[in-house]
Design a protein around this motif. Structure first.
Motif, PDB file in Angstrom:
ATOM      1  N   ASP A  24       0.826  -1.209   0.000  1.00 27.98           N
ATOM      2  CA  ASP A  24       0.000   0.000   0.000  1.00 27.98           C
ATOM      3  C   ASP A  24       0.863   1.264   0.000  1.00 27.98           C
ATOM      4  O   ASP A  24       0.578   2.220  -0.716  1.00 27.98           O
ATOM      5  CB  ASP A  24      -0.958   0.014   1.198  1.00 27.98           C
ATOM      6  N   TYR A  25       1.925   1.257   0.780  1.00 32.50           N
ATOM      7  CA  TYR A  25       2.811   2.421   0.847  1.00 32.50           C
ATOM      8  C   TYR A  25       3.577   2.604  -0.470  1.00 32.50           C
ATOM      9  O   TYR A  25       3.604   3.689  -1.056  1.00 32.50           O
ATOM     10  CB  TYR A  25       3.796   2.266   2.012  1.00 32.50           C
ATOM     11  N   SER A  28       1.837   3.891  -3.780  1.00 38.80           N
ATOM     12  CA  SER A  28       1.345   5.265  -3.842  1.00 38.80           C
ATOM     13  C   SER A  28       2.435   6.175  -4.408  1.00 38.80           C
ATOM     14  O   SER A  28       3.446   6.424  -3.737  1.00 38.80           O
ATOM     15  CB  SER A  28       0.939   5.741  -2.445  1.00 38.80           C
ATOM     16  N   SER A  30       2.752   9.220  -4.579  1.00 38.87           N
ATOM     17  CA  SER A  30       3.079  10.388  -3.753  1.00 38.87           C
ATOM     18  C   SER A  30       4.135  10.063  -2.698  1.00 38.87           C
ATOM     19  O   SER A  30       4.787  10.972  -2.182  1.00 38.87           O
ATOM     20  CB  SER A  30       1.818  10.947  -3.089  1.00 38.87           C
ATOM     21  N   ASN A  31       4.347   8.785  -2.385  1.00 33.78           N
ATOM     22  CA  ASN A  31       5.374   8.387  -1.415  1.00 33.78           C
ATOM     23  C   ASN A  31       6.753   8.192  -2.039  1.00 33.78           C
ATOM     24  O   ASN A  31       7.737   8.045  -1.313  1.00 33.78           O
ATOM     25  CB  ASN A  31       4.962   7.091  -0.702  1.00 33.78           C
ATOM     26  N   LYS A  67      -3.631  -0.728  -8.836  1.00 30.62           N
ATOM     27  CA  LYS A  67      -3.463  -1.436  -7.572  1.00 30.62           C
ATOM     28  C   LYS A  67      -4.126  -2.793  -7.694  1.00 30.62           C
ATOM     29  O   LYS A  67      -5.145  -2.936  -8.371  1.00 30.62           O
ATOM     30  CB  LYS A  67      -4.052  -0.637  -6.417  1.00 30.62           C
TER      31      LYS A  67
END
Length: 136
Positions: A24-25, A28, A30-31, A67
């Motif tokens: 999940d991290y 993304s 944006s991470n 995803k």
């Protein structure tokens, strides 16, 4: 030495966090600036695309697969030249933790030194991802 032969190298790290949490991290965009320094210090969504303006390669566009439940983090990076580099990445369950595997592919005409430099950068990024996820 320069080579035209196709070659791949699997680079991985074990992360002591649940597979879903890491997926999940890492999935993304944006991470990315927090752990994928090869893409630069910032990434922004502009006109529906994730764009890293300050990557070491210049302005690049990053596009992840949708995803999914399989841990697939494959993504294309479109270089300033227009060349698209496909990056296969998997987050695989490993006991209570997981393994993140990045398949680095040698681009046509890439020297051994450049291929090794890319491999070192991928390993550094995966090491940073491990550190961020494990809170070290």
């Amino acid at each position: 030495m320069e080579t035209t032969a196709s070659a791949s190298r699997h680079i991985s790290t074990h992360i002591d966090r649940p597979v879903r949490e890491v997926y999940d991290y890492a999935s993304s965009p944006s991470n990315l600036p927090e752990w994928a320094h090869g893409l630069g210090g910032s990434i922004n969504r502009i006109d529906g695309q994730w764009i890293a303006e300050s990557s070491p390669m210049g302005r690049v566009v990053v596009a992840f697969v949708q995803k999914n439940e399989l841990g697939v983090l494959d993504h294309d990076v479109t270089l300033p030249s227009g060349e698209i580099v496909y990056n296969p990445v998997r987050v695989i369950a490993d006991g209570a933790g997981c393994e993140v595997v990045f398949t680095l592919r040698r681009r046509a005409g890439m020297s051994d030194e450049d291929f090794q430099r890319d491999a070192d950068a991928v390993l550094a990024d995966l090491t940073t991802l491990k550190r961020v996820m494990e809170g070290a």
